[in-house]
Motif scaffolding. Structure first.
Motif, short mmCIF file in Angstrom:
data_model
loop_
_atom_site.label_atom_id
_atom_site.label_comp_id
_atom_site.label_asym_id
_atom_site.label_seq_id
_atom_site.Cartn_x
_atom_site.Cartn_y
_atom_site.Cartn_z
N TYR A 1 0.86 -1.17 0.00
CA TYR A 1 0.00 0.00 0.00
C TYR A 1 0.90 1.23 0.00
O TYR A 1 1.89 1.29 0.74
N LEU A 2 0.54 2.20 -0.81
CA LEU A 2 1.34 3.42 -0.94
C LEU A 2 0.62 4.59 -0.28
O LEU A 2 -0.59 4.74 -0.44
N ASN A 3 1.39 5.39 0.46
CA ASN A 3 0.85 6.58 1.11
C ASN A 3 1.89 7.68 1.07
O ASN A 3 3.09 7.42 0.95
N LEU A 4 1.42 8.90 1.19
CA LEU A 4 2.31 10.06 1.24
C LEU A 4 2.90 10.19 2.64
O LEU A 4 2.21 9.95 3.63
N THR A 5 4.16 10.61 2.70
CA THR A 5 4.76 10.98 3.97
C THR A 5 4.21 12.36 4.34
O THR A 5 3.51 13.00 3.54
N GLU A 6 4.56 12.85 5.51
CA GLU A 6 4.13 14.21 5.89
C GLU A 6 4.66 15.22 4.88
O GLU A 6 3.94 16.13 4.47
#
Length: 169
Positions: free
Chosen positions: A96-101
């Motif tokens: 699963y891919l997500n943005l960092t802060e």
């Protein structure tokens, strides 16, 4: 044919100029906050920002890119600390891919910039009627169909003396 054919040629010249400008814009790096990214990188981050916990398979389908190309982009954006990968516990081959802060900050800066550009373009078209805009859309859709036929019929690569259908996007 006369005047209509001349208008057609002028239309294609205008289209070509627009394409060249879009290509130039997409090819140059852009500043997003303190990060410099190419459009392809930003478009990838945009898809992840719009759809948290998305997979490479889904992104590749949405962007019309190969999984391999998307995997390369993931590695690049993870290295830049803009993206994270989390293994799917039910399928070890899927992440699963997500943005960092930091990725989220750039995503927001890009959204604001995009909206500013959209508003500027919208205002520049204010003198055109809805009918004129609908006509343009109709003409562009027809051209896109013809361009797609050109791609389908002429998308052939010469590989080691053999003709091979070009499937890259």
């Amino acid at each position: 044919m006369g005047n209509q054919y001349e208008q057609y040629k002028e239309l294609l010249q205008s289209f070509d100029k627009g394409y060249e400008l879009c290509y130039e814009y997409d090819s140059m790096p852009h500043q997003y906050g303190d990060e410099v990214l190419y459009q392809s990188e930003m478009h990838f981050l945009e898809v992840v920002g719009d759809t948290p916990s998305i997979t490479i398979t889904v992104i590749s389908q949405q962007l019309g890119k190969t999984k391999s190309a998307c995997s390369q982009m993931v590695r690049k954006l993870v290295k830049k600390e803009l993206l994270t990968q989390e293994r799917n516990e039910k399928n070890n081959r899927e992440y699963y891919l997500n943005l960092t802060e930091r990725g989220k900050e750039i995503y927001e800066v890009h959204k604001e910039f995009d909206e500013k550009c959209m508003q500027r373009t919208y205002k520049s078209l204010a003198d055109f009627s809805e009918e004129e805009l609908r006509s343009y859309i109709s003409v562009q859709k027809t051209l896109n169909q013809v361009f797609q036929k050109d791609v389908d019929e002429n998308g052939v690569l010469e590989v080691a003396g053999k003709r091979k259908k070009n499937k890259s996007k």
